[in-house]
Design an enzyme around this catalytic site. Structure first.
Site, PDB file in Angstrom:
ATOM      1  N   CYS A  33       0.829  -1.208   0.000  1.00 11.67           N
ATOM      2  CA  CYS A  33       0.000   0.000   0.000  1.00 11.67           C
ATOM      3  C   CYS A  33       0.868   1.265   0.000  1.00 11.67           C
ATOM      4  CB  CYS A  33      -0.916  -0.053   1.227  1.00 11.67           C
ATOM      5  SG  CYS A  33      -1.685   1.501   1.663  1.00 11.67           S
ATOM      6  N   CYS A  36       0.069   3.906   2.635  1.00 15.25           N
ATOM      7  CA  CYS A  36       0.501   3.405   3.956  1.00 15.25           C
ATOM      8  C   CYS A  36       1.976   3.756   4.192  1.00 15.25           C
ATOM      9  CB  CYS A  36       0.323   1.891   4.055  1.00 15.25           C
ATOM     10  SG  CYS A  36      -1.377   1.334   3.892  1.00 15.25           S
TER      11      CYS A  36
END
Length: 109
Positions: A33, A36
């Site tokens: 991600c 993230c």
């Protein structure tokens, strides 16, 4: 894991989050991600700034899908806040540090 951050797993979830006293901030993330990875340094800075006031943990949603599904995590990063074991708030997406700080300060207040 960075200094001041607890790596959360299905096995440690109850002890580290649900049985914890005070405020716990949990970063739901995954290796693949991008957002993230963008928010990770901010989470690490907050863990240091609020050491002793807020417990900061990270939960890899790929490795712990049962917890992610229990809390209906639809998008990551999701930052979830627990107070004395109860979910009190959450923020979805990579948000700027001042927004996270404001949320933490309000919850600590």
């Amino acid at each position: 894991m960075a200094e001041g951050i607890v790596e959360l797993t299905t096995a440690s979830w109850d002890k580290e989050v649900l049985q914890a006293n005070g405020l716990v901030m949990v970063d739901f993330w995954a290796v693949w991600c991008g957002p993230c990875r963008m928010i990770a340094p901010t989470v690490e800075e907050l863990a240091k700034e609020y050491a002793g006031k807020v417990k900061v943990g990270k939960l890899n949603t790929d490795e712990n899908p049962d917890i992610a599904s229990k809390y209906k995590i639809m998008g990551i990063p999701t930052i979830m806040f627990f107070k004395d074991g109860q979910k009190v708030d959450q923020i979805v997406g990579a948000v700027p540090k001042p927004q996270l700080k404001a949320k933490i300060d309000a919850l600590l207040g």
